[in-house]
Design a protein around this motif. Sequence first.
Motif, PDB file in Angstrom:
ATOM      1  N   SER A 229       2.506   1.651  -3.426  1.00  0.00           N
ATOM      2  CA  SER A 229       1.560   2.117  -4.442  1.00  0.00           C
ATOM      3  C   SER A 229       1.296   3.616  -4.314  1.00  0.00           C
ATOM      4  O   SER A 229       1.328   4.346  -5.309  1.00  0.00           O
ATOM      5  CB  SER A 229       0.248   1.344  -4.322  1.00  0.00           C
ATOM      6  N   CYS A 230       1.056   4.075  -3.112  1.00  0.00           N
ATOM      7  CA  CYS A 230       0.753   5.499  -2.905  1.00  0.00           C
ATOM      8  C   CYS A 230       1.947   6.376  -3.273  1.00  0.00           C
ATOM      9  O   CYS A 230       1.798   7.414  -3.951  1.00  0.00           O
ATOM     10  CB  CYS A 230       0.340   5.744  -1.455  1.00  0.00           C
TER      11      CYS A 230
ATOM     12  N   THR B 138       0.826  -1.207   0.000  1.00  0.00           N
ATOM     13  CA  THR B 138       0.000   0.000   0.000  1.00  0.00           C
ATOM     14  C   THR B 138       0.861   1.258   0.000  1.00  0.00           C
ATOM     15  O   THR B 138       0.608   2.210  -0.747  1.00  0.00           O
ATOM     16  CB  THR B 138      -0.928   0.013   1.227  1.00  0.00           C
TER      17      THR B 138
ATOM     18  N   VAL C 117       4.429   8.874 -10.733  1.00  0.00           N
ATOM     19  CA  VAL C 117       3.871   8.613 -12.062  1.00  0.00           C
ATOM     20  C   VAL C 117       2.975   9.765 -12.503  1.00  0.00           C
ATOM     21  O   VAL C 117       3.049  10.219 -13.660  1.00  0.00           O
ATOM     22  CB  VAL C 117       3.097   7.277 -12.062  1.00  0.00           C
ATOM     23  N   LEU C 118       2.129  10.260 -11.613  1.00  0.00           N
ATOM     24  CA  LEU C 118       1.230  11.368 -11.960  1.00  0.00           C
ATOM     25  C   LEU C 118       2.003  12.639 -12.259  1.00  0.00           C
ATOM     26  O   LEU C 118       1.648  13.387 -13.182  1.00  0.00           O
ATOM     27  CB  LEU C 118       0.235  11.599 -10.820  1.00  0.00           C
TER      28      LEU C 118
ATOM     29  N   LEU D 294       6.530   3.333 -12.317  1.00  0.00           N
ATOM     30  CA  LEU D 294       5.420   2.498 -12.788  1.00  0.00           C
ATOM     31  C   LEU D 294       5.624   1.039 -12.385  1.00  0.00           C
ATOM     32  O   LEU D 294       4.677   0.362 -11.946  1.00  0.00           O
ATOM     33  CB  LEU D 294       5.289   2.619 -14.304  1.00  0.00           C
TER      34      LEU D 294
ATOM     35  N   LEU E  43       4.979   0.776  -8.742  1.00  0.00           N
ATOM     36  CA  LEU E  43       3.534   0.907  -8.504  1.00  0.00           C
ATOM     37  C   LEU E  43       2.826  -0.421  -8.758  1.00  0.00           C
ATOM     38  O   LEU E  43       1.987  -0.861  -7.957  1.00  0.00           O
ATOM     39  CB  LEU E  43       2.965   2.002  -9.406  1.00  0.00           C
TER      40      LEU E  43
ATOM     41  N   ILE F 253       0.776  -2.883  -6.126  1.00  0.00           N
ATOM     42  CA  ILE F 253      -0.566  -3.402  -6.402  1.00  0.00           C
ATOM     43  C   ILE F 253      -0.569  -4.922  -6.366  1.00  0.00           C
ATOM     44  O   ILE F 253      -1.508  -5.551  -5.870  1.00  0.00           O
ATOM     45  CB  ILE F 253      -1.063  -2.881  -7.766  1.00  0.00           C
TER      46      ILE F 253
ATOM     47  N   ASN G  66       4.649   5.747  -5.239  1.00  0.00           N
ATOM     48  CA  ASN G  66       5.031   5.746  -6.648  1.00  0.00           C
ATOM     49  C   ASN G  66       3.926   6.286  -7.550  1.00  0.00           C
ATOM     50  O   ASN G  66       4.219   6.761  -8.654  1.00  0.00           O
ATOM     51  CB  ASN G  66       5.408   4.325  -7.074  1.00  0.00           C
ATOM     52  N   ALA G  67       2.671   6.212  -7.098  1.00  0.00           N
ATOM     53  CA  ALA G  67       1.597   6.820  -7.885  1.00  0.00           C
ATOM     54  C   ALA G  67       1.797   8.325  -8.001  1.00  0.00           C
ATOM     55  O   ALA G  67       1.486   8.927  -9.044  1.00  0.00           O
ATOM     56  CB  ALA G  67       0.248   6.498  -7.250  1.00  0.00           C
TER      57      ALA G  67
END
Length: 334
Positions: A59-60, A56, A66-67, A88, A91, A95, A62-63
């Motif tokens: 993911s948060c 979790t 990416v954004l 990516l 991320l 996930i 690296n998101a």
Amino acid sequence: MNEDLKVNLSGLPRDYLDAGASENVSAAVSSQVPVVEPEPELVVNPWDIVLCTSGTLISCENAIVVLIIFHNPSLRAPMFLLIGSLALADLLAGIGLIINFVFAYLLQSEATKLVTIGLIVASFSASVCSLLAITVDRYLSLYYALTYHSERTVTFTYVMLIMLWGTSICLGLLPVMGWNCLRDESTCSVVRPLTKNNAAILSVSFLFMFALMLQLYIQICKIVMRHAHQIALQHHFLATSHYVTTRKGVSTLAIILGTFAACWMPFTLYSLIADYTYPSIYTYATLLPATYNSIINPVIYAFRNQEIQKALCLICCGCVPSSLSQRARSPSDV
């Protein structure tokens, strides 16, 4: 009189017959009522909770990277493309860890196991390959400083991205396509359903890439030291200033490579020498630090970058601090 005669034909006392009749009725009733067995309690492995929590956080974190890269057209240089590829991959790895926890306790089947392990293998492979690609890009940016900013470099970067993602996807598809140990448990590695041979190939590939990264970073250190010395001579810096700059650059490279080795080396070596018969606690204890590498990567490669810091500040507060806008790149920023 007739009823007493009929009952006494059995030769048994009336009390005994009445008791037997009641027992038969009770047995008949109990046979018609379904027996409700208590459902087994769902026991969750604490190690799986820790891995899911790590996924979790991965993911948060690296998101965000990416954004930032996706929504900023100015971040399209080869270096940012590779950092985006790393983010990516991490991320997807995060996930995959979350999905693995959900499927392990809520939707258990062979298909979900194969899909989950395929996603995790592909994403972590892409993460390690992206780290190698970033190292190659840093070496080329220093060794070919005059011709680095050209179309040729961009083309080479896209070729590296296609190769690393293609290779990673192929490695992730191996368990799904049949190279797994679901039918023969004796061939299982420390990570079921990966086979021992599959885990060995992944481990040897990692050791090869680590050796290549080590050699490239040694060359980068030599170039950084030479550049720092030349800048010191041109600007008549003191020897102390040259020593501090060089030491900072070497220290940065040592932290990058040391962190990578500390995170991945325990699990890599353990996968080579162990198999499914070893206690699972050893697998968890060596796999968990490997996931920490995906937590540390954004800090080392993305959030330390000046351009990404500017983009992040624009998103968060709508302004760029003067300390970022006036900061110049030094030889230690490698």
